[in-house]
Write a protein that holds these residues in place. Structure first.
Motif, short mmCIF file in Angstrom:
data_model
loop_
_atom_site.label_atom_id
_atom_site.label_comp_id
_atom_site.label_asym_id
_atom_site.label_seq_id
_atom_site.Cartn_x
_atom_site.Cartn_y
_atom_site.Cartn_z
N GLY A 135 16.29 83.25 43.72
CA GLY A 135 17.64 83.79 43.61
C GLY A 135 17.90 84.82 44.69
N TYR A 164 22.63 93.80 42.02
CA TYR A 164 21.20 93.59 41.79
C TYR A 164 20.41 94.39 42.83
CZ TYR A 164 16.92 90.67 41.73
OH TYR A 164 15.62 90.22 41.69
N GLU A 206 29.41 90.98 42.28
CA GLU A 206 28.50 90.52 41.23
C GLU A 206 29.15 90.94 39.92
OE1 GLU A 206 24.32 91.69 41.61
OE2 GLU A 206 24.16 91.65 39.42
N ASP A 239 27.64 86.79 43.17
CA ASP A 239 26.43 86.47 42.41
C ASP A 239 26.90 86.20 40.99
OD1 ASP A 239 24.11 86.52 40.89
OD2 ASP A 239 23.11 87.96 42.21
N ALA A 278 20.93 82.78 40.82
CA ALA A 278 19.49 82.79 40.63
C ALA A 278 19.25 81.72 39.55
CB ALA A 278 19.01 84.16 40.18
N THR A 299 16.68 80.47 38.77
CA THR A 299 15.50 80.95 38.06
C THR A 299 15.82 81.28 36.60
OG1 THR A 299 14.81 82.01 40.12
CG2 THR A 299 13.83 82.87 38.09
N LEU A 324 14.05 79.70 41.77
CA LEU A 324 14.94 78.86 42.57
C LEU A 324 16.31 79.52 42.71
CD1 LEU A 324 14.64 75.63 43.55
CD2 LEU A 324 16.71 75.53 42.20
#
Ligand SMILES: Cc1ncc(COP(=O)(O)O)c(C=O)c1O
Length: 390
Positions: A86, A111, A154, A183, A205, A207, A218
């Motif tokens: 991510g 983040y 985000e 994001d 992300a 993930t 990923l």
């Protein structure tokens, strides 16, 4: 990539059938996991012209295409690229759209590793970085400079969960010719449709909820048509491709993402509401709670909420936060959320420059997993009692 679904179908139908036409691969219901570096060409002419669909392992395989097709379908984007984490899904588009002497606006609630990338690599490359208040909305116009090329959003923000007014920010950014990145990991395309709200480049992300089982890293980067070629150029230049097994596991995870998210959504909301009533909890930072400062924006733009939110302990110190965390029996202490299990982490806000928050006690982020709600409540009660006893 042929699928038997279309945009009129519901999200769960598209998740269940998108990305792979079984008849394209001998009727197998799942796509093949193609392990490949070398791709062969039938003759020199085709090779010289690169005139076939696949040419090299780094440039995509049927496995990466299957996952990209599902994401494009859900996000409404023109193309999706897979990267190994991510975080790479954050850094690659920033590198693609920023050059020296450019300026980027980044939400202060971002983040933390995104901030670290901006403060180290982007600064070193001569990109000026300004952090803005996540609540700024259309007021962002005042921060846009002639060299502002990217507005990074985000929503909700990491750890404090401020919802941003993405349509207002996007309108201001577009007027100045800047690209809007988001994001969108928390909401996933199921609960926030970024492109419909003005986003140009969508980051996940994968993930987290798409992979969903705490065992895969990923990232996905999706872009609208005007921006995809530029994104792909830098992606290809960097050689930042994801491995086939991770792509496959994420594709597999997405088949059940809708039902998992619904469970996370319900459990997290129930626990968040319940926590608001518990002694020792000063505040619950969950964007779908009426008490959250940006609840109205969440209600206007989002169609659901997921499993991650924070609590503020009522007064108290780091010692009380640590007692809370150490007393947990089902919740484990770990950072990467979005899996099946409940997690808790202490929140660090000291590097914020604008959205510092005036919280009356330590902030703890919770990820509500797929366990039974009553067990999780009992665990949290035990932790609150431990915090109180310090
Ligand atoms: C909002 C957000 N974006 C990006 C990432 C990075 O994802 P990864 O762990 O796959 O690098 C995370 C991870 O926690 C995240 O919470």
């Amino acid at each position: 990539m042929t699928t038997s679904t279309n945009s009129k179908h519901g999200m769960n139908t598209r998740l269940a059938h998108g990305g792979h036409d079984p008849q394209s691969f001998h009727g197998f219901v799942n796509p093949p996991v193609v392990h490949a570096s070398t791709v062969l060409f039938p003759n020199a002419d085709v090779m010289r012209r690169g005139a076939q669909k696949y040419t090299y392992g780094t440039h995509g395989t049927p496995t990466s295409d299957a996952l990209a097709a599902v994401i494009d379908d859900l996000e409404g984007t023109a193309g999706t690229l897979l990267v190994p984490s991510g975080l790479a899904a954050v850094t690659v588009p920033l590198l693609a759209f920023l050059s020296s002497d450019d300026h980027v606006l980044i939400t202060d609630s971002v983040y933390r590793p995104t901030r670290r990338f901006a403060d180290t690599v982007l600064e070193r490359l001569g990109v000026a970085v300004t952090y803005y208040d996540p609540l700024i909305g259309g007021g962002i116009s005042a921060l846009i400079q002639p060299n502002t090329k990217v507005v990074f959003t985000e929503s909700p923000g990491s750890n404090t969960f401020e919802i941003q007014d993405i349509p207002a920010i996007a309108a201001a950014a577009h007027q100045a010719g800047a690209v809007v990145m988001m994001d969108n990991t928390w909401a996933t395309p199921l609960y926030f449709r970024s492109v419909e709200h003005g986003v140009d480049v969508v980051i996940h992300a994968a993930t987290k909820y798409p992979a969903g089982h705490s065992d895969v890293l990923l990232g996905t980067i999706s872009a609208t048509q005007p921006h995809f070629a530029k994104l792909e150029e830098t992606y290809t230049a960097l050689g930042m491709c994801a491995g086939p097994d991770d792509a496959y596991q994420t594709f597999r995870g997405m088949r059940t993402m809708g039902v998992r998210l619904e469970h996370h959504r319900k459990s997290a909301l129930e626990i968040a509401r319940w926590l608001e009533e518990q002694a020792g909890v000063g505040q619950v930072l969950h964007p779908a709670l009426e008490s959250h400062p940006t609840y109205d924006l969440w209600k206007r733009d989002f169609t659901g909420s997921t499993g991650v939110f924070s609590i503020v302990l009522d007064g108290g110190s780091t010692a009380q936060a640590d007692a809370f965390l150490d007393a947990l029996q089902i919740f484990a202490l770990g950072y990467s959320w979005g899996g099946f299990e409940s997690l808790a982490v202490p929140v660090f806000l000291e590097d914020r420059t604008v959205a510092k928050g005036d919280y009356a006690g330590p902030v703890i982020r919770l990820q509500i997993g797929l366990e039974d709600v009553e067990d999780l409540k009992a665990d949290l009660l035990g932790a609150l009692a431990a915090a109180k006893s310090v």
